[in-house]
Design an enzyme around this catalytic site. Structure first.
Site, PDB file in Angstrom:
ATOM      1  N   SER A  27       0.831  -1.206   0.000  1.00 41.97           N
ATOM      2  CA  SER A  27       0.000   0.000   0.000  1.00 41.97           C
ATOM      3  C   SER A  27       0.865   1.256   0.000  1.00 41.97           C
ATOM      4  CB  SER A  27      -0.968  -0.003   1.179  1.00 41.97           C
ATOM      5  OG  SER A  27      -0.276  -0.067   2.403  1.00 41.97           O
ATOM      6  N   GLU A  28       2.006   1.217   0.722  1.00 42.57           N
ATOM      7  CA  GLU A  28       2.941   2.337   0.684  1.00 42.57           C
ATOM      8  C   GLU A  28       4.378   1.863   0.850  1.00 42.57           C
ATOM      9  OE1 GLU A  28      -0.568   5.035   2.327  1.00 42.57           O
ATOM     10  OE2 GLU A  28       0.418   3.398   3.351  1.00 42.57           O
ATOM     11  N   THR A  29       5.274   2.612   0.201  1.00 38.27           N
ATOM     12  CA  THR A  29       6.717   2.457   0.366  1.00 38.27           C
ATOM     13  C   THR A  29       7.268   3.815   0.762  1.00 38.27           C
ATOM     14  OG1 THR A  29       6.855   0.698  -1.292  1.00 38.27           O
ATOM     15  CG2 THR A  29       8.892   1.870  -0.778  1.00 38.27           C
TER      16      THR A  29
END
Length: 298
Positions: free
Chosen positions: A44-46
């Site tokens: 979903s996020e990096t």
């Protein structure tokens, strides 16, 4: 080759919570390379860690969905701060104060180790602002495969769009049963998000105890469903205050998200009121290290 770490955030149990990728030494990467890595990792996020622009701050960070950069997000900030604090490897109780430079502004984070438990709490860089309401309950229901009577609850009668960096359509649903049945559906979903002018919907209802259950859908953002959405909880704080659900100088609540995905997450929030208006929103949680390795530079 770059160092790459993964953590599960908003949980104290490995393989629950929201997975996060951290690239600790990203100062030589271009925006295109960061986006390529985020798309490859497909979480979903990096979050990419760079030297701070202000020497008094801890680090500058950039946060990416698989297909776009975002100005602020809760679970990358919490997970990255816990990693940078070093407190997971500490032997004694301690507190570390950090400031992460995000596109939305500087984000202060307090990380505490107490009796072996490491917990981080951030102060949101932007206070939530209401953008619009959605009065069409038939559309809201059909967009999620629900019935009109499933829309609305004691917290809010109708969906509302709030912004605090990212924007979310905050969708009150009547019960946990309705929450579990919800699914974005075809043209109705497209019409709803177009009218709301946001690609993400965060559904919420009472958990029947002292908190809330939630789900977040954002198919156009590369996330069919998100296990934990800290920035959405920040916007939800604005809705709670706006509807008169905050009493005294401080209100605390807990949000449980990701249950339907098998990724149960616990997000803790504090709302600080000043002279009856929302003055600060703080969200917190734990994180568990999962993996460490290296990744090829695109």
């Amino acid at each position: 080759m770059l160092e790459l770490l993964t953590y599960d955030v908003f949980t104290e149990t490995a393989f629950l919570g929201n997975p996060l990728a951290i690239v600790p030494h990203a100062e030589d990467l271009s925006t295109k390379q960061m986006q390529t890595l985020a798309r490859e990792l497909n979480l979903s996020e990096t979050i990419f860690v760079l030297p701070p622009e202000d020497a008094s701050h801890t680090a500058k960070v950039r946060i990416f969905f698989p297909n776009d950069e975002i100005p602020f997000a809760g679970h990358p900030t919490i997970g990255c701060a816990i990693h940078l604090s070093g407190l997971l490897d500490a032997r004694a109780d301690a507190t570390v104060e950090l400031t992460l430079e995000e596109n939305a502004g500087p984000v202060p984070v307090t990380v505490r180790r107490t009796n072996g438990r490491v917990f981080a709490e951030l102060a949101a860089p932007v206070l939530p602002v209401r953008e619009r309401g959605i009065a069409d309950t038939d559309l809201a229901a059909s967009a999620l495969g629900l019935r009109p009577g499933d829309i609305g609850n004691a917290t809010a009668p109708l969906p509302e769009v709030w912004q605090a960096g990212p924007s979310y359509l905050l969708m009150p649903v009547a019960s946990i049963d309705a929450l579990e049945r919800a699914r974005p559906t075809g043209a109705g979903w497209d019409t709803l998000t177009e009218r709301a002018q946001t690609i993400s919907a965060w559904l919420f209802t009472s958990d029947g105890k002292d908190g809330f259950r939630a789900r977040m859908f954002s198919p156009a953002g590369g996330m069919p469903e998100d296990p934990a959405t800290g920035s959405a909880v920040v916007t939800f704080a604005g809705l709670l205050a706006g509807h008169g659900h905050c009493t005294g100088d401080e209100t605390q609540f807990r949000v449980t998200q990701g249950v339907e995905m098998g990724r149960r997450s616990e997000i803790f929030a504090r709302l600080i009121l000043k002279d009856g208006t929302l003055g600060s929103v703080r969200i917190g949680g734990c994180a568990v290290p999962i993996s460490a390795g290296r990744i090829r530079v695109p």
